[in-house]
Structures are given as C-alpha cells and as structure tokens.
Write a protein that holds these residues in place. Structure first.
Motif, mmCIF file in Angstrom:
data_model
loop_
_atom_site.group_PDB
_atom_site.id
_atom_site.type_symbol
_atom_site.label_atom_id
_atom_site.label_comp_id
_atom_site.label_asym_id
_atom_site.label_seq_id
_atom_site.Cartn_x
_atom_site.Cartn_y
_atom_site.Cartn_z
ATOM 1 N N LEU A 1 0.823 -1.210 0.000
ATOM 2 C CA LEU A 1 0.000 0.000 0.000
ATOM 3 C C LEU A 1 0.855 1.256 0.000
ATOM 4 N N PHE A 2 2.023 1.191 0.658
ATOM 5 C CA PHE A 2 2.803 2.408 0.906
ATOM 6 C C PHE A 2 3.708 2.812 -0.250
ATOM 7 N N ALA A 14 7.041 4.783 0.003
ATOM 8 C CA ALA A 14 7.241 5.026 1.433
ATOM 9 C C ALA A 14 7.620 3.746 2.177
ATOM 10 N N LEU A 38 13.269 3.566 3.579
ATOM 11 C CA LEU A 38 13.569 4.418 4.728
ATOM 12 C C LEU A 38 13.492 5.878 4.294
ATOM 13 N N ASN A 75 3.723 -0.416 11.921
ATOM 14 C CA ASN A 75 3.922 0.706 11.017
ATOM 15 C C ASN A 75 3.688 1.995 11.803
ATOM 16 N N THR A 118 2.804 4.867 11.312
ATOM 17 C CA THR A 118 2.124 5.843 10.464
ATOM 18 C C THR A 118 1.748 7.085 11.278
ATOM 19 N N THR A 119 1.392 8.137 10.562
ATOM 20 C CA THR A 119 0.967 9.365 11.217
ATOM 21 C C THR A 119 -0.219 9.082 12.145
ATOM 22 N N GLU A 120 -1.157 8.275 11.660
ATOM 23 C CA GLU A 120 -2.324 7.930 12.479
ATOM 24 C C GLU A 120 -1.894 7.177 13.741
ATOM 25 N N PHE A 121 -1.021 6.177 13.567
ATOM 26 C CA PHE A 121 -0.559 5.394 14.711
ATOM 27 C C PHE A 121 0.066 6.311 15.763
#
Lengths: 132, 132, 132, 132, 132, 132
Positions: D20-21, D24, D27, D81, D83-86
C-alpha cells in the motif's frame, strides 16, 4: 476516533442569486482550498485510516470537473447557489459515494464519516461533516 | 452538520492572578486571532448557514469593546482571569445572544451551535463550543 | 531597511488568452490574498514606516474596484491577461501613486519601495517590487 | 466544551511495511508538527482548562523519546507501522496517562478528552481523539 | 522585479556529521516544504514570469529523486551534510540548469534569479537565492 | 545568498503616543511572532549558515527581557513608541551584537546581514534588515 485529512484546491467562477449576497451577485470567482478528512473508529491492518496517497487521488478526482470552470454554466448546478457551504456537501457526497463503492482502498463500511472544509480566503471557511 | 467560520482579531493588555501563571501574573498583552464558527443542520433557502458578510459584522461588533483595551480596567471583567479560554466563552455568549435575537440574518432556532477559537500565538490556542 | 506589510483579499473571475494557459483559458476565478509591503530607510517621528491602519485603508481602496468583478469585462484590462503577476504590478502602481501624492500619511519621498505579493492558493504566489 | 491546544514538533526517520505504501516502504523521514488539545466541560478556579505552559511541557516530555530518532530501531515500535495515524494515538495515550496520573496540574477526572493532530506536510495531517 | 513562487514537498531521512548537530547526528528525518521562486525583470508576452503549471512540474522533477529517500545512502551526497541550507542550493542549481537549458517555457536569459526556501518545521526554514 | 530563519514569540503590553495611533494610544497589547533570519554568502565547514539550535537560543535570549512585560514601564524604552517596526530593529541590533561578539557559533564577520520580521496579527507584520 481517527482521521486523515488531505488538501487540494480549485479555481472557479460563479455568481449568486439573492439580495443577501450584495456585490457577490455579480460574476466573480474564488480559489477554494479543500481539506477532505476521512474518519474511522479503527486503523486497518496497515495502520492507516486510508492511504494518504489514495485520499489525495480520490479528492483530485472529485475536484477535476470543477477546476477552471464557471460553475454558473454547469448543468449540474443549474438553479442553485454554489456557495462555499453547498460545495462542501457536494464534495462530501462524491467522496462518500467513493467510500461506499469501496474505491478508497478500504471497505466503506469501516469509515465513520467524512468532513470537507473549504477555505475561501484567509478569513473565511466552511465545512460539512456527515456519515458515509 | 454545516459550519461557516470567519476570522478577526483584537490586541489587548491584561494580567492574571494565581501562582499557576508565573510571569504572566505581570501586566502583559496578546493579539487574539478569533475564529467564530456557526453550525447548522441545514442550509437556508439561499444555500448558506448564515451570510459570511453578516458573520464578519457580528464578530466585529462583539470584539469592538475589547480591542485596544486593558481588560484589567474593564468593570465587566473585575475579579476574573481573562484567560484565552475565558474569552472564548465570553465571545461565544455574545454571539449566541445575537443568534437568539435573530440578528444574524437567520432565525437563531435554525442554528445548532457556535464554536469560538482564539489563537494566541503560533503555538497555542483555545476554543469553546456550545449551543445557542 | 524597514518594512510594514498589510493583508487583504479580493474574489474575481477572469480568463486567459494563450495556449500556455491550458484549462485556465476558460472563464474561471480566484481568491487573491494580497500583501502590500511599504519599505523605508528610516522610521518617521512616530516610530513607524507608515501607520498600519492607513496602510490597510490604502490597500482596501485600491482593491475595491476589483473585488467581486469579472476582470474580463473591465475596460481597464481589455486585451491583457490579468495574471497574478500582472495584478501585483497593477496594485503596486496604484499604491505608488498614493505614496507620490502623499496620501499615505507620510511624504512619498521618504518611502523607498513597495512590494505587492499575491497568494493565489496554498501552493502558488507571485510578487512585484519596485520604487515609488 | 472548552479546549486548549499547544504545538511542538519532532523530526524522525522510519519506513513502512506493505505494498500500500509504495515508495514510502523505503527508509525516509518526516517532520511531524503536533497539536495536542485538552478538552474539559468546565474551567478550573484559575479560569483555564489546564495551564498552557504545563501543556507545552507535557507534550515536550512525550515527544522527547521520539525526536531525532529512527523509529524503525526503537524496540517499542517493533513490528508496527509508525504511520501518522498510529503516532497520534501513541502520543494521545501518553498524554492521557499523564492526565490520569494528575501530572497536568489539574485532576485528570476533570478533563474529558484529548485530541492529537499531526501535520506531516502542508497538504496532509491526521488526528486521534479519545477520552482520558 | 517580478517573481512567481510554487510549493511542493519531500519526506527524507538523513543524519549529520559534526558535534555542532547534537542529537541530529543520529539518523532522523524531515518533511521539507519547498518554495521555488523564479525572478524576472519583465513579464513575457503572455503576462507571466513563467507558467505556474510549468514551474510546478520543474520543481517536482528536481524533487523526485529525493522523495522518500535516505539521503545518507545517495552517492551524490557522499561525504556532505545534507542540511536544509545545503539542499536549498542543491535544488536551486538544478532549477537554474533547467532555466539555462530553456526547459521552463521561457528563455533562461530572461530570468534574473531563483530563490529556494525550505521550511523544515513551523519554527525554522532556510533559503538560497542566486542568479541563473 | 544563504539564510536560516527561526521563530519565537513574546506577549507584551504597551501604548503609543501620537494622534496617528488613534485607539492604540490606550494601553493594549500584542503577541509578536518573531522570525530572525541570518544571512551569509557561504556555508561553514558543517554546511550551515549557523546552527538552527544556536539561532533559536540566541533569539530566545534577546526576547526574554521583553516577554510578559509592559514595555511602557521599561526604562530602556522611556520616551519611545515601541512600535512593531521599532522592535524589529531593537531585536536586530541585539542579535547583530551577538554576531559581532562571536556568540552565534560562527565568526560574525562571516555573516552578511540579519533580518527580523514581526507578525503582529494574521493581517499585519513588519521587518528590518541590516548588516551585522
């Protein structure tokens, strides 16, 4: 509640009907900077609400038919005032359909709501938030 | 839910009582950049929550008695700490009264809530949201 | 060199002539957020370049004939592309005239230059800087 | 409902697992500008939700272990992951613990919720809001 | 002097060599929001410095090899500190070459200078300005 | 020319003398968001103009005596209007002294100029730029 929000913009012309609008009854225009936020109770197995790249694409697709247009000349908007508020719901409804049709890379049923914010200048904006 | 939000600012002096405030117990000041958001379930027949021009005027009217003032010297604020949070509610309450008195160009009963956000710097802000 | 800069905005419709502009050849519009900066080597006896209130008024006066207009329909702009760059100079030239006519509350001869910046979106802007 | 919100930032490296990424997955890194909002139904006897200085310190303390780090190399984040949400939830949970432990200068039981917003660029952000 | 400026961003990882950098000697990362300004004494026959769409493309092309990369691993940057300042000149030099090679839709000889600004957070940025 | 710029803020009270200032003759206040830019023709051996951390500290040190103060009560400012423009030069002069005294981590002789910008609201700012 989690949310991811992405930004894009359109540059449109339009005019408004109704004395309320004063000088904005004349043909004028606006840059609408649009933030589309997707809300969900949980993250998916990748750790995201939806992929930010996918969110950008979904928003771009909804905005494309509006960009560089005179909204007064679009049959879709005949007889309506394409106010900033009206357009927040217009964009919301298209994004919600994308979500329901599972075109956002995550089942629409796993998303709770979409909020669309339009900044029309450095001193005014509008938003609309509703379920999918 | 729909919202329209407008921005204005005031430049005031004040001081705080209470050890919590440290150096801010001394007379100092702030530029408060204020965003007032008006929320409604539906748009009116013109396609707006309330007219953005009217919203700007309503906010300006509420802010005028505060602008270029030393809040410590205003009888209205005697004995209270005019914190950023306190002022968000102060402005909200005045705008809500305008709404209830139908001075916003739309019956106040058709508005759901008002949210007032005050940015006091590039790294701190406060808001208050409540019904009309 | 000192400068004071003030901000205002206009919402206009226009179109461009020339293949270079692609979809922007169609009638569309823009919110132009305008920053006008007044530059001077020295402060006056009050300690200012020019009064910020006066600067806001001067900018507002120059912008008023443009606001809520279709620039394509203004005789003043017949046959020209009213690009963001073009408009930065248009606004500059009007402000410079105000300065030369001593309508800014300080002799124009004491001002060095004026810079006008127009932000057309969150990702694009233009500016023009020149003497009085 | 009242809120106070403070801003800080971290500069981190990380990579993501999952097709999905796209690019990204390599690194890369990010500046995360973090807004932490503390919500309460009432103001305390000083007239604040919590002291803005204390809020800044609380946020700084939570961010310090992340700043100038490669998140991939932190045992705490092994197998997830970041992620920004995490990370919005990660920061929320630490701030909520500070609140429950009464380390914010006000009993945590008097706070309703905390919202953490992370802006990862000028066109994308995420947030998480939940109770204490 | 006229200018047009466009914005884009990259998300990179890197580390610095030198005690000066303290904790930034460790592998970390950044979102760099980049503004590229093109300066010219005159507008072309279309009324622009260069086309804003073309400017966006030119910037995107220069940024693509950097985006989602660990700059420490790029042979091009071996042995140098890829500081924000260093990268402003790196991007400038690539854009200046595009200008000299007449790949910006206007002869490079008609452009005066290019300024590249990189914002690394809400509290720090750097820029580099030089001729073509 | 290279530049690095850092941001901080102060919250002060003051009043102005002179009819020009209208309501701002009364005691009021302001949040001044200050950007200090350090300019140099070349980067040092670390690849920086000056270290961003050091720049932040230098600015903080200059601002500390002003923060949470009533400028009218400071002997240093007796008889002067502490306008936004005046304060840009005040801060510039202190930073320039730090540079000349080699307290910025790089010989002051290697810096070309310092520009100090103060934003007093979302619609007004001032700056001052001069050599070391």
């Amino acid at each position: 509640m989690f949310a991811v929000e992405v930004r894009d913009h359109v540059m449109i012309a339009h005019s408004f009907k109704g004395e309320l609008f004063g000088p904005a009854q004349a043909l004028h225009g606006a840059t609408f900077v649009i933030d589309a936020a997707f809300l969900a109770e949980t993250l998916d197995e990748n750790g995201v609400v939806i992929d930010i790249g996918r969110a950008h694409e979904a928003l771009k697709q909804v905005l494309e038919p509006l960009n560089y247009k005179n909204l007064d000349a679009m049959p879709e908007f005949a007889g309506v005032n394409t106010t900033t508020e009206f357009l927040t719901k217009h964009i919301h409804d298209h994004l919600a359909r994308s979500a329901r049709d599972d075109r956002l890379g995550r089942p629409g049923s796993e998303l709770s709501a979409i909020r669309v914010t339009i900044s029309e200048s450095h001193v005014a904006r509008a938003w609309y938030e509703a379920g999918i």
